[in-house]
Write a protein that holds these residues in place. Sequence first.
Motif, PDB file in Angstrom:
ATOM      1  N   ALA A  42       6.290 -19.586  -4.067  1.00  0.00           N
ATOM      2  CA  ALA A  42       5.082 -20.082  -3.475  1.00  0.00           C
ATOM      3  C   ALA A  42       3.854 -19.163  -3.827  1.00  0.00           C
ATOM      4  N   LYS A  43       3.743 -17.811  -3.806  1.00  0.00           N
ATOM      5  CA  LYS A  43       2.880 -17.325  -4.105  1.00  0.00           C
ATOM      6  C   LYS A  43       2.594 -16.401  -5.441  1.00  0.00           C
ATOM      7  N   LEU A  44       3.554 -16.731  -6.280  1.00  0.00           N
ATOM      8  CA  LEU A  44       3.294 -16.350  -8.338  1.00  0.00           C
ATOM      9  C   LEU A  44       2.004 -17.611  -8.576  1.00  0.00           C
ATOM     10  N   PRO A  45       1.599 -18.263  -8.481  1.00  0.00           N
ATOM     11  CA  PRO A  45       0.295 -18.516  -9.351  1.00  0.00           C
ATOM     12  C   PRO A  45      -0.657 -18.269  -8.811  1.00  0.00           C
ATOM     13  N   TYR A  46      -0.879 -17.073  -7.381  1.00  0.00           N
ATOM     14  CA  TYR A  46      -2.061 -16.393  -6.875  1.00  0.00           C
ATOM     15  C   TYR A  46      -1.643 -14.871  -7.527  1.00  0.00           C
ATOM     16  N   TYR A  47      -0.803 -14.930  -8.373  1.00  0.00           N
ATOM     17  CA  TYR A  47      -0.811 -13.961  -8.727  1.00  0.00           C
ATOM     18  C   TYR A  47      -1.128 -13.497  -9.930  1.00  0.00           C
ATOM     19  N   LEU A  48      -0.624 -15.013 -11.081  1.00  0.00           N
ATOM     20  CA  LEU A  48      -0.506 -15.031 -12.340  1.00  0.00           C
ATOM     21  C   LEU A  48      -2.291 -15.817 -12.378  1.00  0.00           C
ATOM     22  N   GLU A  49      -3.126 -15.623 -11.646  1.00  0.00           N
ATOM     23  CA  GLU A  49      -4.602 -15.689 -11.816  1.00  0.00           C
ATOM     24  C   GLU A  49      -5.216 -14.537 -12.742  1.00  0.00           C
ATOM     25  N   LYS A  50      -6.282 -14.575 -13.406  1.00  0.00           N
ATOM     26  CA  LYS A  50      -6.941 -13.814 -13.722  1.00  0.00           C
ATOM     27  C   LYS A  50      -7.481 -12.785 -13.267  1.00  0.00           C
ATOM     28  N   ASP A  51      -8.012 -12.777 -12.391  1.00  0.00           N
ATOM     29  CA  ASP A  51      -8.999 -11.841 -11.730  1.00  0.00           C
ATOM     30  C   ASP A  51      -8.379 -11.833  -9.948  1.00  0.00           C
ATOM     31  N   SER A  52      -7.609 -12.074 -10.084  1.00  0.00           N
ATOM     32  CA  SER A  52      -6.300 -12.189  -8.700  1.00  0.00           C
ATOM     33  C   SER A  52      -6.419 -10.635  -8.123  1.00  0.00           C
ATOM     34  N   GLY A  53      -6.514  -9.738  -9.129  1.00  0.00           N
ATOM     35  CA  GLY A  53      -5.769  -8.261  -9.097  1.00  0.00           C
ATOM     36  C   GLY A  53      -5.003  -8.369  -8.086  1.00  0.00           C
ATOM     37  N   LYS A  54      -3.637  -8.804  -8.199  1.00  0.00           N
ATOM     38  CA  LYS A  54      -2.232  -8.604  -7.712  1.00  0.00           C
ATOM     39  C   LYS A  54      -1.427  -8.015  -8.551  1.00  0.00           C
ATOM     40  N   ASP A  55      -0.875  -7.603  -8.193  1.00  0.00           N
ATOM     41  CA  ASP A  55       0.209  -6.507  -9.044  1.00  0.00           C
ATOM     42  C   ASP A  55       1.548  -7.284  -8.805  1.00  0.00           C
ATOM     43  N   VAL A  56       1.738  -8.660 -10.090  1.00  0.00           N
ATOM     44  CA  VAL A  56       3.220  -8.836 -10.061  1.00  0.00           C
ATOM     45  C   VAL A  56       4.293  -7.960  -9.486  1.00  0.00           C
ATOM     46  N   ARG A  57       4.495  -7.233  -9.819  1.00  0.00           N
ATOM     47  CA  ARG A  57       5.514  -5.719  -9.125  1.00  0.00           C
ATOM     48  C   ARG A  57       6.041  -5.992  -8.028  1.00  0.00           C
ATOM     49  N   GLU A  58       4.501  -6.547  -6.798  1.00  0.00           N
ATOM     50  CA  GLU A  58       5.252  -6.230  -5.782  1.00  0.00           C
ATOM     51  C   GLU A  58       5.357  -7.246  -5.148  1.00  0.00           C
ATOM     52  N   LEU A  59       5.653  -8.323  -6.166  1.00  0.00           N
ATOM     53  CA  LEU A  59       6.682  -9.532  -5.771  1.00  0.00           C
ATOM     54  C   LEU A  59       8.405  -9.356  -6.101  1.00  0.00           C
ATOM     55  N   PHE A  60       8.674  -7.438  -6.709  1.00  0.00           N
ATOM     56  CA  PHE A  60      10.315  -7.638  -6.447  1.00  0.00           C
ATOM     57  C   PHE A  60      11.033  -7.157  -5.354  1.00  0.00           C
ATOM     58  N   PRO A  61      11.755  -7.848  -5.357  1.00  0.00           N
ATOM     59  CA  PRO A  61      12.966  -7.646  -4.296  1.00  0.00           C
ATOM     60  C   PRO A  61      13.055  -6.488  -3.153  1.00  0.00           C
ATOM     61  N   ASP A  62      12.948  -5.008  -3.708  1.00  0.00           N
ATOM     62  CA  ASP A  62      12.612  -4.471  -3.186  1.00  0.00           C
ATOM     63  C   ASP A  62      11.548  -4.090  -2.103  1.00  0.00           C
ATOM     64  N   VAL A  63      10.574  -4.430  -2.809  1.00  0.00           N
ATOM     65  CA  VAL A  63       9.074  -4.084  -2.389  1.00  0.00           C
ATOM     66  C   VAL A  63       8.826  -5.058  -1.565  1.00  0.00           C
ATOM     67  N   LYS A 111      10.708  -6.558   0.029  1.00  0.00           N
ATOM     68  CA  LYS A 111      11.029  -6.249   1.891  1.00  0.00           C
ATOM     69  C   LYS A 111      10.975  -5.405   2.007  1.00  0.00           C
ATOM     70  N   LEU A 112      10.089  -4.665   1.721  1.00  0.00           N
ATOM     71  CA  LEU A 112       8.673  -3.264   2.199  1.00  0.00           C
ATOM     72  C   LEU A 112       8.011  -4.611   3.258  1.00  0.00           C
ATOM     73  N   GLU A 113       7.212  -5.063   2.074  1.00  0.00           N
ATOM     74  CA  GLU A 113       5.677  -5.239   3.118  1.00  0.00           C
ATOM     75  C   GLU A 113       6.779  -6.401   3.809  1.00  0.00           C
ATOM     76  N   LYS A 114       7.409  -7.316   3.729  1.00  0.00           N
ATOM     77  CA  LYS A 114       7.840  -7.963   4.417  1.00  0.00           C
ATOM     78  C   LYS A 114       7.688  -7.551   6.440  1.00  0.00           C
ATOM     79  N   SER A 115       8.889  -6.423   6.023  1.00  0.00           N
ATOM     80  CA  SER A 115       9.442  -5.532   6.940  1.00  0.00           C
ATOM     81  C   SER A 115       8.095  -5.326   8.100  1.00  0.00           C
ATOM     82  N   ASN A 116       7.271  -4.777   6.872  1.00  0.00           N
ATOM     83  CA  ASN A 116       5.881  -4.024   7.625  1.00  0.00           C
ATOM     84  C   ASN A 116       5.271  -5.293   8.230  1.00  0.00           C
ATOM     85  N   THR A 117       4.994  -6.884   7.492  1.00  0.00           N
ATOM     86  CA  THR A 117       4.480  -7.303   8.196  1.00  0.00           C
ATOM     87  C   THR A 117       4.746  -7.693   9.671  1.00  0.00           C
ATOM     88  N   ASN A 118       6.087  -8.189   9.421  1.00  0.00           N
ATOM     89  CA  ASN A 118       7.163  -8.413  11.348  1.00  0.00           C
ATOM     90  C   ASN A 118       7.020  -7.480  11.563  1.00  0.00           C
TER      91      ASN A 118
END
Length: 103
Positions: free
Chosen positions: A69-90, A92-99
């Motif tokens: 669901a998030k991948l299209p937003y990460y593939l946009e040229k000007d998004s400034g997002k790093d695909v490594r944020e979608l790796f399982p270990d990262v 999980k950390l982001e999800k636990s911080n959000t919760n």
Amino acid sequence: MRNYLKDGNLKIDNNLAENAIRPMTLSRKNFLFCDNHEAAENTAIICSLLATCKAQEITPREWLNDVIAKLPYYLEKDSGKDVRELFPDVWKLEKSNTNTSGV
């Protein structure tokens, strides 16, 4: 050792490392017979990501649904997002911080 001889139901777990890598080793062996090298590489990447999910105690289906669901937003040229944020270990950390911050 005598306990193991007396009761055949006892589990011998003296080689946890071998048991952990066995599925990946079997997959790697099967990739040798793949007709398409690119398909074999892609399958190896997917298996590695799913193994990382298992190691991180993440439900692979939940992770895949969220990442797809998030991948299209990460593939946009000007998004400034790093695909490594979608790796399982990262992820999980982001999800636990959000919760914890949303409570």
